[in-house]
Motif scaffolding. Structure first.
Motif, short mmCIF file in Angstrom:
data_model
loop_
_atom_site.label_atom_id
_atom_site.label_comp_id
_atom_site.label_asym_id
_atom_site.label_seq_id
_atom_site.Cartn_x
_atom_site.Cartn_y
_atom_site.Cartn_z
N VAL A 147 13.43 87.87 51.83
CA VAL A 147 12.11 87.35 51.48
C VAL A 147 11.05 87.98 52.38
O VAL A 147 9.89 88.13 51.98
CB VAL A 147 12.04 85.81 51.59
N GLN A 148 11.47 88.40 53.58
CA GLN A 148 10.54 89.03 54.51
C GLN A 148 10.17 90.45 54.08
O GLN A 148 9.33 91.10 54.71
CB GLN A 148 11.14 89.06 55.92
N GLY A 149 10.76 90.93 53.01
CA GLY A 149 10.33 92.18 52.40
C GLY A 149 9.25 91.96 51.36
O GLY A 149 8.69 92.93 50.82
N ILE A 150 8.97 90.69 51.05
CA ILE A 150 7.96 90.34 50.04
C ILE A 150 6.78 89.63 50.69
O ILE A 150 5.62 89.87 50.34
CB ILE A 150 8.59 89.44 48.96
N ILE A 151 7.08 88.73 51.63
CA ILE A 151 6.04 88.02 52.36
C ILE A 151 6.23 88.30 53.85
O ILE A 151 7.00 89.18 54.23
CB ILE A 151 6.07 86.51 52.06
N SER A 152 5.56 87.59 54.71
CA SER A 152 5.67 87.83 56.15
C SER A 152 5.74 86.51 56.91
O SER A 152 5.34 85.46 56.40
CB SER A 152 4.46 88.62 56.65
N SER A 153 6.26 86.60 58.13
CA SER A 153 6.30 85.45 59.03
C SER A 153 5.99 85.94 60.44
O SER A 153 6.31 87.08 60.79
CB SER A 153 7.68 84.79 59.02
N LYS A 154 5.41 85.08 61.23
CA LYS A 154 5.13 85.46 62.61
C LYS A 154 6.42 85.60 63.40
O LYS A 154 7.47 85.08 63.02
CB LYS A 154 4.21 84.43 63.26
N ASP A 155 6.33 86.33 64.49
CA ASP A 155 7.44 86.55 65.43
C ASP A 155 8.56 87.42 64.85
O ASP A 155 9.66 87.44 65.39
CB ASP A 155 8.04 85.22 65.93
N TRP A 161 10.84 80.11 47.59
CA TRP A 161 10.08 80.43 48.80
C TRP A 161 8.90 81.36 48.50
O TRP A 161 7.75 81.06 48.85
CB TRP A 161 11.05 81.06 49.79
N THR A 162 9.18 82.49 47.85
CA THR A 162 8.14 83.52 47.68
C THR A 162 7.18 83.20 46.55
O THR A 162 6.22 83.96 46.32
CB THR A 162 8.77 84.90 47.46
#
Length: 267
Positions: free
Chosen positions: A144-152, A264-265
């Protein structure tokens, strides 16, 4: 629907977790499995044995440190000598969470190398041969971090976004290879959300501190924050999708990034 008899699949990071689940699904469909990962002799022997029991006519281990292009090249040459990869699953990955200003340079370098650059090197070696054969499947395990982003998660997000983009370019370049009968050549990403694997354990442990060490409460809190289904995925579910993407019927499914993330996304 999916008979992979006569096909060979290289699955990186396949000694555990999502990689093993994918390798097992492909083995059950009759594929030969080129196993890869970080493991000792006993674990390698056990994994290869389980894959043969699942249906793989052969399962052999291929070594290669994915941080080194030369080692990847040697691994791909060894797989080619074994029959070549009709199916390539770039699954191996590492994770580390820290604020951008505190992220060690070595972590950035290793994560970009393993989570992104390794897929470039393996695809560069495998895709031309797939095109010659008229059938090939590349399944890159993004996030999912290839579609959206998260801190850290700066290096992880950068690598996974890059993997999605890299996969789309490769998919376009090989979209016309082969035909419906042979199955064509496709390149896709699977983007899991929270999944029951070892890679999430550090995040679970960190979150558990806020709940007096209660691991179940930590997982529930992680799910509540991001994954609307409030359910984790099992690695076997990722394996089932990877298997379907390898079927001839999926010849026109290419350049996609498919989430398995409980919504999620979509938020």
């Amino acid at each position: 629907m999916t008979d992979l008899t006569g096909k060979t699949a290289l699955v990186t990071g396949s000694v555990q977790g999502i990689g093993f689940a994918i390798a097992r699904a492909l083995a059950e469909a009759g594929a030969r499995i080129a196993v890869h990962g970080i493991a000792g002799d006993a674990q390698i022997h056990e994994v290869c044995g389980k894959l043969r029991q699942a249906g793989a006519p052969e399962a052999e281990f291929f070594d290669g440190d994915l941080r080194g292009p030369e080692q990847i090249e040697r691994m791909m040459e060894a797989v080619a000598a074994w029959g070549g990869a009709d199916i390539l699953v770039n699954n191996a990955g590492i994770q580390h969470t820290a604020p951008l200003a505190e992220m060690p340079r070595s972590v950035w370098d290793d994560m970009i190398a393993i989570n992104l650059s390794a897929a470039f090197h393996t695809m560069k070696a495998a895709l031309p041969v797939m095109a010659e054969r008229g059938y090939g499947r590349v399944v890159n395990i993004a996030s999912v971090q290839g579609i959206i982003s998260s801190k850290d998660k700066a290096p992880y997000v950068a690598a996974k976004h890059g993997l999605v983009g890299l996969s789309q370019v490769a998919a376009l370049e090989y979209a016309a290879a082969g035909d419906r009968t042979k199955g064509g050549v496709t390149v896709n990403c699977i983007c899991p959300g929270w999944t029951k694997t070892a890679i999430i354990e550090p995040q679970v442990r960190d979150r558990a501190e806020a709940f007096g060490g209660d691991r179940d409460a930590a997982i529930a809190d992680l799910l509540k924050e991001k994954q609307p289904s409030l359910r984790m995925s099992d690695p076997s579910e990722i394996g089932a999708l990877a298997l379907w993407l390898c079927a001839p019927i999926a010849h026109n499914v290419t350049a996609t990034a498919i989430p398995i993330d409980g919504g999620w996304t979509a938020q």
